[in-house]
Design an enzyme around this catalytic site. Structure first.
Site, PDB file in Angstrom:
ATOM      1  N   LYS A  22       0.832  -1.204   0.000  1.00  0.00           N
ATOM      2  CA  LYS A  22       0.000   0.000   0.000  1.00  0.00           C
ATOM      3  C   LYS A  22       0.866   1.253   0.000  1.00  0.00           C
ATOM      4  CE  LYS A  22      -3.788  -0.301   2.221  1.00  0.00           C
ATOM      5  NZ  LYS A  22      -4.775  -0.459   3.306  1.00  0.00           N
ATOM      6  N   ARG A  92      -3.612   2.917   8.474  1.00  0.00           N
ATOM      7  CA  ARG A  92      -3.903   1.636   7.816  1.00  0.00           C
ATOM      8  C   ARG A  92      -2.661   0.770   7.756  1.00  0.00           C
ATOM      9  NH1 ARG A  92      -7.153   5.153   4.320  1.00  0.00           N
ATOM     10  NH2 ARG A  92      -9.284   4.352   4.131  1.00  0.00           N
ATOM     11  N   GLY A 101      -8.295  -7.301   4.787  1.00  0.00           N
ATOM     12  CA  GLY A 101      -9.121  -7.496   5.972  1.00  0.00           C
ATOM     13  C   GLY A 101      -8.447  -8.197   7.128  1.00  0.00           C
ATOM     14  N   MET A 103      -5.675  -7.243   8.851  1.00  0.00           N
ATOM     15  CA  MET A 103      -5.133  -6.354   9.882  1.00  0.00           C
ATOM     16  C   MET A 103      -6.047  -5.139  10.034  1.00  0.00           C
ATOM     17  SD  MET A 103      -1.060  -6.773   9.172  1.00  0.00           S
ATOM     18  CE  MET A 103      -1.220  -6.546   7.407  1.00  0.00           C
ATOM     19  N   ARG A 336      -3.873  -1.375  -6.121  1.00  0.00           N
ATOM     20  CA  ARG A 336      -3.068  -2.599  -6.005  1.00  0.00           C
ATOM     21  C   ARG A 336      -3.496  -3.542  -7.109  1.00  0.00           C
ATOM     22  NH1 ARG A 336      -5.951  -4.581  -0.379  1.00  0.00           N
ATOM     23  NH2 ARG A 336      -8.042  -4.912  -1.231  1.00  0.00           N
ATOM     24  N   HIS A 455     -16.127  -8.092   2.497  1.00  0.00           N
ATOM     25  CA  HIS A 455     -15.080  -8.981   3.014  1.00  0.00           C
ATOM     26  C   HIS A 455     -15.264 -10.409   2.501  1.00  0.00           C
ATOM     27  CE1 HIS A 455     -13.398 -11.804   6.036  1.00  0.00           C
ATOM     28  NE2 HIS A 455     -12.402 -10.949   6.030  1.00  0.00           N
ATOM     29  N   SER A 763      13.248 -41.225  -5.764  1.00  0.00           N
ATOM     30  CA  SER A 763      12.028 -40.438  -5.634  1.00  0.00           C
ATOM     31  C   SER A 763      11.862 -40.108  -4.155  1.00  0.00           C
ATOM     32  CB  SER A 763      10.811 -41.207  -6.153  1.00  0.00           C
ATOM     33  OG  SER A 763       9.646 -40.416  -6.040  1.00  0.00           O
ATOM     34  N   CYS A 830       7.520 -37.645  -4.792  1.00  0.00           N
ATOM     35  CA  CYS A 830       6.185 -38.219  -4.973  1.00  0.00           C
ATOM     36  C   CYS A 830       5.277 -38.028  -3.768  1.00  0.00           C
ATOM     37  CB  CYS A 830       6.269 -39.702  -5.339  1.00  0.00           C
ATOM     38  SG  CYS A 830       7.100 -40.705  -4.094  1.00  0.00           S
ATOM     39  N   TYR A 850      11.715 -34.218 -11.845  1.00  0.00           N
ATOM     40  CA  TYR A 850      10.258 -34.132 -11.952  1.00  0.00           C
ATOM     41  C   TYR A 850       9.638 -34.051 -10.560  1.00  0.00           C
ATOM     42  CZ  TYR A 850      10.045 -39.088 -10.615  1.00  0.00           C
ATOM     43  OH  TYR A 850      10.170 -40.270  -9.935  1.00  0.00           O
TER      44      TYR A 850
END
Length: 874
Positions: A22, A92, A101, A103, A336, A455, A763, A830, A850
């Site tokens: 922000k 804020r 929402g 904080m 944002r 919210h 794996s 895996c 992988y």
């Protein structure tokens, strides 16, 4: 000296880690010349310093705050606490990652008994002044002093009832003055001291409260769900107040440059006249669509459209903007990158490429992998939906389908879901940040109040959870555990169904069907595949799962758990016969019954994978898991097996282990009973030979589980090779196959260089590796991990994200040692970590070949692998 406070004009977008999202965006908008009320940001480093110093803001930081306040007063031409022209601010939170929402926020800070008189005189609007004061008192009491806001809401409700009005806006200036006095009396009653009158004291207390809110339960839960580190801290933004509640020429709202639900390129949002920001977000009043602003104030609407276009062009992404209109003048309070549904994320990303704004690589990075989850699950079955009864309609706040049992509180949602695992739908008058844990476990969310930017709507979209908001016909009676809609009562535990795409709510349970994927999804996934280097396989134990995995883009099966095949139909009886056998001959006889079933399964798996690798893990669990424990079940099984019941009971007792997860399982079973490995090898190899004759080119991968020593692997591997080679020779064919192991015991990771001499592939079985590294049972850890989170021992569940410091260190070591012995060794994972985006990135970074995950997480893993390679190319 460390600089802890920055004026907006001193910051930039590049300072996000220090100023928070922000603060960085306010600084950026200021530098762009947009109408931003000025102020300053107290940095994330100040937040960390607050916690490092025992939750105290140091004198140095307070001095920097006061210096920045003085500069901001000069810019505004007003002074804090001035009885003639008081300077008021909002306070804020603003972490580097958006946490809507989670904080706390305080508006109208700086008001006191003197300043409210000056504000009333200056604006010639005493109603506005006292309305602002009572709002500030309520927020300050709630956020800073931990006084439940219901204490004040009850006073407000009573006042409206006494005056015979429904809306806050119908109360007069005198009513507001009276409310302020009632609020002050309530504060004195509850705190034992008067409401604080020193604006600078109010400011430091408010900043302290925002820092404190970084550690509140809902923020901690949100961070854990979204893998946001605690040490990031939050910044605090102190900004000059502009007022949307000064009359009918003032207002406030939230808008998006594109539709956050569908991704359509349309200006989208809501606003309220004569209101402040919390009225829109909290759903206290039902807002108007932003399109109506064009009728109400055409020139202001055009100005807003121009700013919105400028911001989207600057940030090259859909923007979520908060704005206030004060006496006809537009002010931008925040922008944002907007939270969006998965469907919208895909459309926005692909559209921005078509529009020439983004490259394909940049578009891939705009879609969060975990968002895809909401696209990959069932939708309502059309036939079932045609028969379903619509009981009401609300706003289609977050798309998808949900069916579940009604609950009315977050605690009820958690308790019922944990009790039996069946889905729940959270029904609320309106949600609040305290509901985050209940929302996270709910299949859907229904609220009676609130709009598309309430919210409930914003949080549900971020979670990918179905939500219907603002269903005004629903009357919720939380304390009595039921709701009424159009005269019908629905009690806690009753089934309802939500369609978040249409806003319709159905009575009862509505059947679902598999999701269908859009062209945008296919386009983005094709781009993702171009940019990833990590391959993606699936964990699948049957042809149905293998088919889903292949359709979702899996390039093979990374884990087939053969024991899961044993529980089906008449197979279990043959397995039990094998377990109860008293000698090898009886065991082989039983195994011969299982062989054709296993072979048939493998044939189907090979066919579904169409030549991609299939890794088959040999029998892993302890044998007692296949046997009954109830005496009646034991008697029935003994009768089926034609053996005395006491003999079967004796076998079951003999198989009992004190700690079976560390007992006679995995490779240990095949060493004791090599005939099991022989049977499974026959099934694997014979099935491969058969499908290869039909034109496939299957290379089976045989995985021996729970190896902790190279000699264990070699013993079973010798059995496998002897059996396989004999079958291949007898069939007079050529067939390549590989034998490898799971790395799931810490000792195996430490000795991976030795084990690699016998293993063609590793794996990582990170479920067991995590258990054994921590000494936690994953089945029982949930009973105490909540205490770990609360007391900051852990930030995340190590079974959800790989513990990179401990378990990850073992994985990295094993990968390096394995490659030293066998440079071409194939490395995979895996465990379910294989579908977790954070863990996928770690697997990429340590050089795995992988990842393998459940079928419905395959697209998530594909996109996460692309993100990992774009961030860290290899």
């Amino acid at each position: 000296m460390t600089k802890y406070v920055y004026l907006f004009k001193e910051g930039s977008a590049e300072m996000r880690n220090l100023l928070g999202g922000k603060g960085a965006n306010l600084a950026e908008m200021s530098s762009m010349g947009l109408p931003v009320p000025q102020g300053f940001t107290v940095t994330t480093e100040a937040c960390n310093a607050y916690y490092d110093h025992g939750k105290i803001i140091s004198k140095d930081i307070i001095k920097q705050i006061n210096d920045a306040l003085l500069e901001t007063e000069k810019i505004a031409g007003k002074k804090f606490g001035d009885s003639n022209d008081p300077f008021l601010v909002s306070v804020r939170s603003g972490a580097r990652a958006s946490m809507p929402g989670m904080m706390d926020t305080i508006l109208n800070l700086g008001l006191n008994d003197e300043a409210v008189l000056g504000l009333a005189k200056l604006t010639n609007n005493p109603r506005f002044a006292y309305d602002s004061y009572r709002r500030f008192m309520q927020m300050f009491s709630d956020v800073v002093m931990d006084i439940d806001k219901d204490n004040y809401e009850e006073l407000l409700t009573a006042m409206k009832k006494q005056k015979g009005v429904e809306q806050d806006t119908e109360l007069t200036a005198d009513d507001m003055k009276e409310l302020v006095e009632l609020y002050k009396a309530k504060y004195l009653e509850l705190k034992g001291e008067p409401f604080p009158q020193d604006p600078k004291e109010q400011l430091i207390e408010a900043i302290t409260a925002v820092f404190r809110s970084w550690d509140n339960p809902r923020a901690n839960t949100y961070r854990r769900l979204n893998h946001i580190p605690y040490e990031w801290g939050t910044a605090v933004n102190v900004q000059s107040m502009v007022f949307g509640n000064m009359g009918d020429d003032s207002g406030t709202g939230v808008a998006f440059t594109r539709n956050p639900s569908t991704g359509e390129k349309e200006f989208y949002g809501e606003y309220l006249f004569n209101a402040q920001g919390e009225d829109v977000v909290a759903g206290i009043r039902t807002p108007k669509p932003i399109s109506e602003l064009q009728k109400d104030n055409p020139s202001l609407y055009k100005e807003f459209i121009d700013i919105a276009d400028k911001l989207e062009s600057h940030y090259r992404d859909m923007q979520d903007m908060e704005f206030t209109i004060e006496r006809g003048k537009l002010y931008m309070l925040q922008t944002r990158n907007g939270k969006r549904t998965a469907q919208a994320a895909l459309k926005i990303a692909t559209d921005l490429v078509k529009e020439g704004v983004l490259t394909e690589k940049e578009a891939v990075m705009k879609v969060e992998p975990k968002q895809l989850d909401s696209l990959l699950h069932p939708q309502f079955d059309p036939e079932a939906l045609a028969k379903a009864k619509v009981i009401t309609t609300g706003l289609n706040a977050s798309p998808g389908a949900a069916t579940g049992r009604v609950v009315f509180t977050a605690d009820q949602a958690k308790a019922l879901k944990e009790k039996d695992g069946l889905p729940v739908v959270l029904v609320r008058e309106e949600t609040s940040p305290e509901d985050i844990e209940g929302m996270a476990v709910s299949a859907g969310i229904l609220t009676a109040r609130g709009g598309m930017t309430s919210h409930a709507a914003v949080v549900a979209r971020g979670m990918g959870t179905c939500c219907v908001a603002g269903a005004g016909q629903v009357r919720v009676y939380e304390d009595k555990k039921y709701f009424i809609v159009n005269g019908e009562i629905y009690n806690e535990g009753d089934w309802i169904s939500l369609d978040g795409s249409t806003g319709k709510v159905y009575g009862g349970k509505v059947n679902t069907k598999d999701a269908t994927l859009s062209d945008d999804f296919l386009t983005l996934m094709n781009w993702a595949d171009k940019f990833r280097s990590l391959d993606v396989r699936a964990n699948a134990d049957n042809p149905r799962d293998a088919k889903v995995a292949y359709e979702f883009g899996a390039h093979g099966i990374g884990l087939c758990r053969t024991e899961h095949m044993f529980f089906e139909g008449d197979r279990i009886s043959a397995v039990r016969e094998m377990i109860a056998a008293k000698n090898q001959e009886e065991r082989k006889k039983a195994l011969n019954k299982i062989l054709p079933m296993q072979k048939s399964d493998f044939i189907e798996l090979y066919k579904e994978m169409k030549g991609f690798p299939v890794t088959i893990r040999y029998l892993d669990p302890p044998l007692h898991e296949f046997l009954p424990t109830d005496p009646d079940d034991i008697n029935a099984l003994a009768k089926d097996m034609s053996i005395p019941a006491n003999e079967l009971a004796s076998t079951i007792i003999e198989l009992h282990e004190t700690n079976p997860m560390l007992g006679h399982r995995g490779v240990r079973l095949s060493i004791t009973y090599p005939e099991i490995a022989e049977m499974q090898t026959k099934a694997v190899i014979e099935a491969a030979i058969e499908v290869n004759k039909e034109g496939l080119n299957v290379v089976p991968e045989i995985m021996i589980p729970l190896v902790g020593d190279v000699k264990e692997l070699k013993y079973v591997k010798d059995v496998v090779i002897k059996t396989a080679d004999a079958i291949i020779k007898a069939a007079n064919v050529k067939l390549e196959y590989h034998v490898g192991t799971m790395i799931e015991i810490p000792r195996a990771a430490l000795l991976a260089d030795e084990i690699a001499k016998e293993a063609k592939f590793f794996s990582f079985g990170t479920n067991d590796l995590t258990q054994m590294t921590y000494g936690f049972s994953r089945d029982d850890a949930g009973k105490f991990l909540s205490d770990y989170y609360e007391k900051k021992v852990f930030e995340n569940d190590p079974f959800a994200h790989i513990d990179q410091n401990g378990v990850g260190k073992l994985m990295k070591m094993a990968a390096q040692l394995g490659k030293e012995t066998r440079p071409d060794i194939k490395l995979g994972i895996c465990g379910e970590h294989g579908g977790d985006p954070v863990s996928v990135e770690f697997c990429h970074n340590i050089g795995l070949s992988y990842v393998s995950c459940s079928p419905f997480r395959v697209p998530i893993a594909r996109l996460a692998a692309a993100h990992a390679n774009i961030k860290n190319p290899r």
